[in-house]
Design an enzyme around this catalytic site. Structure first.
Site, short mmCIF file in Angstrom:
data_model
loop_
_atom_site.label_atom_id
_atom_site.label_comp_id
_atom_site.label_asym_id
_atom_site.label_seq_id
_atom_site.Cartn_x
_atom_site.Cartn_y
_atom_site.Cartn_z
N HIS A 281 0.88 -1.19 -0.08
CA HIS A 281 0.12 0.00 -0.01
C HIS A 281 0.82 1.31 0.00
O HIS A 281 0.29 2.23 -0.16
CB HIS A 281 -0.75 0.01 1.16
CG HIS A 281 -2.06 0.96 1.30
ND1 HIS A 281 -2.28 1.97 0.18
CD2 HIS A 281 -2.59 1.35 2.27
CE1 HIS A 281 -3.11 2.47 0.72
NE2 HIS A 281 -3.61 2.35 1.92
N CYS A 282 2.17 1.10 0.05
CA CYS A 282 3.00 2.43 0.27
C CYS A 282 4.02 2.36 -0.91
O CYS A 282 4.04 3.47 -1.46
CB CYS A 282 3.66 2.06 1.58
SG CYS A 282 2.71 2.23 3.06
N ILE A 283 4.95 1.60 -0.95
CA ILE A 283 6.33 1.85 -1.94
C ILE A 283 5.76 2.13 -3.34
O ILE A 283 6.18 3.04 -4.04
CB ILE A 283 7.08 0.55 -1.84
CG1 ILE A 283 7.54 0.48 -0.20
CG2 ILE A 283 8.36 1.15 -2.83
CD1 ILE A 283 8.23 1.57 0.24
#
Ligand SMILES: NC(=O)c1ccc[n+]([C@@H]2O[C@H](COP(=O)([O-])OP(=O)(O)OC[C@H]3O[C@@H](n4cnc5c(N)ncnc54)[C@H](O)[C@@H]3O)[C@@H](O)[C@H]2O)c1
Length: 441
Positions: A281-283
């Site tokens: 969900h981030c990088i």
């Protein structure tokens, strides 16, 4: 520089006293991978915590002491619920009773790679309906620099309340790393920046009650940018490692050996590793928040775009490796049985968001492969119209090729090596093993 401000000492002092004495009623909006661990830390620190989530299923499970987040065992959650330290609700009128509110809702990208602010907006609208003076609000969702001041602040100040005087607003990036046994919510240093100096002070005091280290910064924008730097740094360096893998493959060098040897340098080098592509969900997402924002300021974030392109090629590269390996074994990919080992986006977790395994499986299927998977953390998944269930590792014996996409520690690699006729290893999970069956990235 934060503006010199007129602070109502009374409001700040009352809230600070409540925080110090742990009488402050803590609210966490969004009880997912970020929000639930945070709620648990504050409940453990002795605060009465109310979690607010739009999911009735999640609030029901929290109230039953039944954790759905792997890093929070139910044996930790249940006693806090039983002791009345933690409860959950879908009803935002709970805000009326709260002294602090942390917002931990999703911030995905739209298909156009523009930030999707709808979760922040809708949760803030609900908070604003019940908002009152004397509250500390901290946004934790990853977002573009300027969100807290430009988007959240006007919604909360609508009723005539003044930030830094009547209420306190901060941004604090969440750095949780699911599945990391060494660093969890309590011992990851917490960066916090407020709209005013008083906001930063109250926000820092709040976190200091439950977390080991607090790092105050001078503004919400700095705090927002910290998170984007961290994740952009990671995304670009993974992009470089992936490009190294593509180059090494072309000229016949083992990229893993190169990286391991380079990592013996005791300064000036930090190893990053290639793989089947970015997930989570981030990088893959956060850097595009930054490029979206900087585009508006007339700056193209070229490193981000380039790394995004290279990382996006990796599932194709892995699938080409499978196809070539099968060809060399005299079997066309069409009609071959291919077992994918590990489908979550990283090892030892159950999170499938943006997982490159889905791309790998889809691409193999489009080339005519008969795809199955094995993952102890993901019992079933949907691939296009196909509903698949995790197969036992032993089914490797029936496959024409096995692809290691996610290197869970729970896999018995010795057994896999014994059973599988051919293995494409995109993670170097079989490091050090010499076998003609293995094709490495
Ligand atoms: N998961 C991570 O490893 C991680 C790490 C660092 C930062 N972050 C960031 O933290 C934020 C939250 O991520 P997450 O992984 O916890 O997401 P998540 O999807 O696991 O949890 C978000 C929760 O918010 C709830 N929600 C959605 N809309 C809501 C609303 N209007 N009101 C109340 N609740 C609402 C959802 O039901 C869900 O339970 C994101 O911005 C993410 O980028 C995540």
């Amino acid at each position: 520089m934060q503006p010199v401000e007129v602070v109502s000492p009374a409001t700040a002092a009352i809230l600070e006293e409540k925080i110090r004495s742990r009488r402050a009623r803590v609210g966490i909006v969004g009880l997912g991978y970020v929000g639930l661990p945070l709620a648990v830390e504050f409940a453990k620190a002795g605060f009465a915590v109310t979690g607010i989530d739009i999911s009735a299923e999640k609030t029901r499970r929290v109230n039953a002491g039944d954790s759905y987040i792997a890093d929070i065992p139910s044996s930790t959650l249940a006693p806090l619920v039983a002791a009345g330290k933690l409860r959950a609700t879908t009803d935002f009128s709970a805000v009326l009773e709260l002294d602090t509110i942390n917002i931990c809702v999703p911030t995905p990208l739209r298909k156009t790679k523009d930030p999707d602010m709808s979760y922040i907006v809708s949760s803030c609208q609900e908070i604003a309906r019940h908002f009152h003076a004397g509250t500390l609000v901290i946004l934790e969702s990853t977002t573009y620099p300027g969100t807290t001041d430009e988007l959240v602040l006007p919604m909360l100040a609508k009723g005539g309340l003044e930030v830094g005087r009547d209420f306190f607003l901060c941004f604090s990036p969440e750095r949780v790393d699911p599945g990391n046994p060494r660093y969890q919510t309590a011992n990851i240093p917490k960066v916090v920046g407020g709209c005013t100096a008083a906001c930063t002070r109250v926000g820092s005091l709040f976190y200091a009650q439950a977390l080991e280290t607090v790092v105050p910064v001078s503004s919400t924008q700095v705090a927002e940018m910290v998170k984007l730097l961290e994740n952009t740094f990671r995304m670009i360096n993974i992009g470089l490692a992936n490009e190294m893998a593509l180059m090494c493959d072309r000229i016949g060098i083992n990229v893993w050996e190169v990286i391991d040897a380079a990592a013996t340098k005791p300064f000036g080098f930090m190893p990053f590793y290639p793989g089947p592509g970015l997930g989570g969900h981030c990088i893959p997402i956060d850097p595009f928040y930054l490029s979206w924002k900087t585009k508006q300021a007339g700056i193209e974030a070229r490193f981000i775009e380039l790394a995004g392109y290279i990382n996006g090629q990796m599932p194709h590269f892995v699938v080409d490796k499978v196809q070539n390996a099968l060809n060399d074994a005299g079997k066309p990919v069409k009609g071959s049985r291919i077992l994918v080992m590990g489908v979550s986006y990283k090892r030892d977790i159950d999170d499938m968001r943006e997982s490159p395994a889905l791309d790998v499986m889809m691409l193999l299927q489009r080339r005519g492969g008969i795809v199955s998977y094995c993952d102890p953390y993901v019992p079933s998944l949907k691939l296009d119209d196909l509903n698949l269930e995790s197969e036992p590792l032993e089914s490797a014996a029936d496959a024409d090729c096995v692809v290691i996409v996610t290197d869970h520690r729970a896999f018995d690699y010795r057994l896999l090596l014994e059973k599988a006729p051919l293995i494409v290893d995109s993670r170097n999970a079989l490091k050090g093993v010499v076998s003609e069956k293995i094709v490495r990235l």
